[in-house]
Scaffold this motif. Structure first.
Motif, PDB file in Angstrom:
ATOM      1  N   ASP A  81      -5.025  -5.302   6.034  1.00 15.10           N
ATOM      2  CA  ASP A  81      -4.865  -5.169   4.420  1.00 15.10           C
ATOM      3  C   ASP A  81      -4.148  -6.227   4.015  1.00 15.10           C
ATOM      4  O   ASP A  81      -4.666  -6.915   3.236  1.00 15.10           O
ATOM      5  N   GLN A 111       0.630   5.639   0.803  1.00 16.13           N
ATOM      6  CA  GLN A 111      -0.411   6.839   1.191  1.00 16.13           C
ATOM      7  C   GLN A 111      -0.708   7.629   0.186  1.00 16.13           C
ATOM      8  O   GLN A 111       0.306   8.300  -0.196  1.00 16.13           O
ATOM      9  N   GLY A 161       0.776  -1.241  -0.105  1.00 23.75           N
ATOM     10  CA  GLY A 161      -0.141   0.157  -0.005  1.00 23.75           C
ATOM     11  C   GLY A 161       0.844   1.141   0.077  1.00 23.75           C
ATOM     12  O   GLY A 161       1.966   1.175   0.388  1.00 23.75           O
TER      13      GLY A 161
HETATM   14  N1  TRP Z   1       2.113   1.961   6.060  1.00 20.27           N
HETATM   15  C1  TRP Z   1       2.417   1.787   4.852  1.00 20.27           C
HETATM   16  C2  TRP Z   1       3.215   3.167   4.543  1.00 20.27           C
HETATM   17  O1  TRP Z   1       3.121   4.151   5.248  1.00 20.27           O
HETATM   18  C3  TRP Z   1       1.309   1.758   3.969  1.00 20.27           C
HETATM   19  C4  TRP Z   1       0.508   0.490   3.900  1.00 20.27           C
HETATM   20  C5  TRP Z   1      -0.879   0.491   4.266  1.00 20.27           C
HETATM   21  C6  TRP Z   1       1.022  -0.697   3.571  1.00 20.27           C
HETATM   22  N2  TRP Z   1      -1.215  -0.677   4.331  1.00 20.27           N
HETATM   23  C7  TRP Z   1       0.091  -1.612   3.982  1.00 20.27           C
HETATM   24  C8  TRP Z   1       2.084  -1.168   3.156  1.00 20.27           C
HETATM   25  C9  TRP Z   1      -0.107  -2.842   3.794  1.00 20.27           C
HETATM   26  C10 TRP Z   1       2.299  -2.562   3.065  1.00 20.27           C
HETATM   27  C11 TRP Z   1       1.275  -3.473   3.295  1.00 20.27           C
HETATM   28  O2  TRP Z   1       4.246   2.986   4.095  1.00 20.27           O
END
Ligand code: TRP
Length: 331
Positions: free
Chosen positions: A136, A12, A10
């Motif tokens: 997620d 942001q 993910g």
């Molecule tokens: N927390 C991650 C970041 O700020 C973004 C993220 C959200 C993420 N959900 C995830 C990364 C699931 C990997 C898997 O970079």
């Protein structure tokens, strides 16, 4: 041939991505889609743990989505969706929060850092942020999670949740693993090369945004902080030059040896200009594609809808399995 391994990651939608996001994460995501079954999410729910301007946020969600497609992410091959478009994330997150200890979350360094940075807004979402991240990952039964070093502690927490949950209910979730590629470039600030390039840096010359125009890119590289020597080589204490070499290498696929040879006997001025031009050249086709995609609102919306449906369908199975295990009445 067996089934492809599943990948989830993910990003942001806060601010336009910079070169660090691009070379460190996004370009890599595009490469991975050939070999893996990939799901990538624009994590809007995570981004509101810090106050966002609604107009800017909406624009940035669309921008991030279009950027990923412009960078080569194929929405047919991979699943590309906006986190908030799939309600299963928030729901599993609640459930997992009942399997996460207060003490565990209190130890998260990102929570401690962000609480210090925003002492007037230490909200519960900031605290449970890693639980949503676990949801997620676990919803998609991901085997591998490409993340930067700063997210490894959160991933470790997700692994602890899996172990705890599976320990009670049997094999419900796949145990995810971090995926850090050796070739992933770590890009530092152009103004303080011992610090990572950051989306929130106040110095306008510190970060290069992937949508910066050619002149801006070249100007920022011309102003990059280096050292008082003259030799383009990777050595201790030459953080600025090493950073520029990493960026040049990421943009041109040249090795450090090749770069040292190319610029031997030439000054920093020549080198900085070459890095700026190489980055501008590398980004130009992507920027062109971005403008094309962004102007086609119907296409973008259609992709988002299809991505959300695909994500919802995949994750429904996991969520229902969890609900049954817990003793909920599943209709
Ligand atoms: N927390 C991650 C970041 O700020 C973004 C993220 C959200 C993420 N959900 C995830 C990364 C699931 C990997 C898997 O970079």
């Amino acid at each position: 041939m067996g089934e492809k391994k599943r990948i989830f990651s993910g990003i942001q939608p806060t601010n336009t991505p910079h070169l660090g996001n691009y070379f460190g994460a996004m370009a890599n995501w595009v490469k991975l889609q050939e070999e893996y079954d990939c799901t990538y999410s624009i994590v809007d729910l995570h981004s509101i743990t810090v106050r966002q301007d609604p107009v800017k946020l909406r624009a940035q969600i669309k921008e991030s989505y279009a950027l990923l497609i412009a960078m080569g992410l194929d929405p047919e091959k991979s699943t590309l969706f906006v986190q908030g478009h799939n309600p299963n994330h928030a729901e599993l997150s609640w459930i997992l929060s009942c399997y996460t200890q207060f003490g565990e979350l209190s130890r998260m360094t990102q929570f401690k850092d962000k609480s210090q940075k925003h002492p007037d807004n230490i909200n519960a979402g900031l605290f449970t942020y890693p639980v949503l991240m676990a949801a997620d990952i676990l919803l998609y039964q991901a085997d591998l999670v490409p993340v930067g070093q700063d997210q490894m502690q959160h991933l470790e927490l997700a692994r602890n949740i899996v172990q705890r949950f599976n320990g009670v209910y049997g094999d419900v979730f796949t145990m995810p693993e971090g995926y850090i590629t050796k070739s992933t470039a770590k890009i530092m600030s152009l103004q303080e090369p011992t610090k990572k390039m950051s989306k929130s840096d106040e110095n306008p010359n510190a970060s290069v945004w992937v949508l910066d125009d050619r002149d801006t890119i070249i100007r920022k590289f011309k102003r990059a902080v280096t050292d008082s020597e003259t030799e383009v080589c990777a050595r201790e204490g030459k953080d600025g030059i090493v950073n520029l070499m990493s960026i040049y290498s990421a943009a041109t696929d040249k090795s450090f040896e090749e770069i040292e040879a190319e610029f031997s006997g030439r000054g920093y001025g020549d080198f900085k200009l070459a890095v700026g031009e190489a980055v501008a050249d590398k980004l130009a086709p992507m920027q062109e594609e971005f403008r094309r995609i962004s102007s086609d609102k119907a296409y973008l919306e259609d992709c988002m809808k299809k991505g959300a449906e695909k994500a919802f369908r995949t994750t429904r199975k996991t969520l229902q399995k969890v609900q049954k295990k817990l003793g909920f009445v599943v209709l």
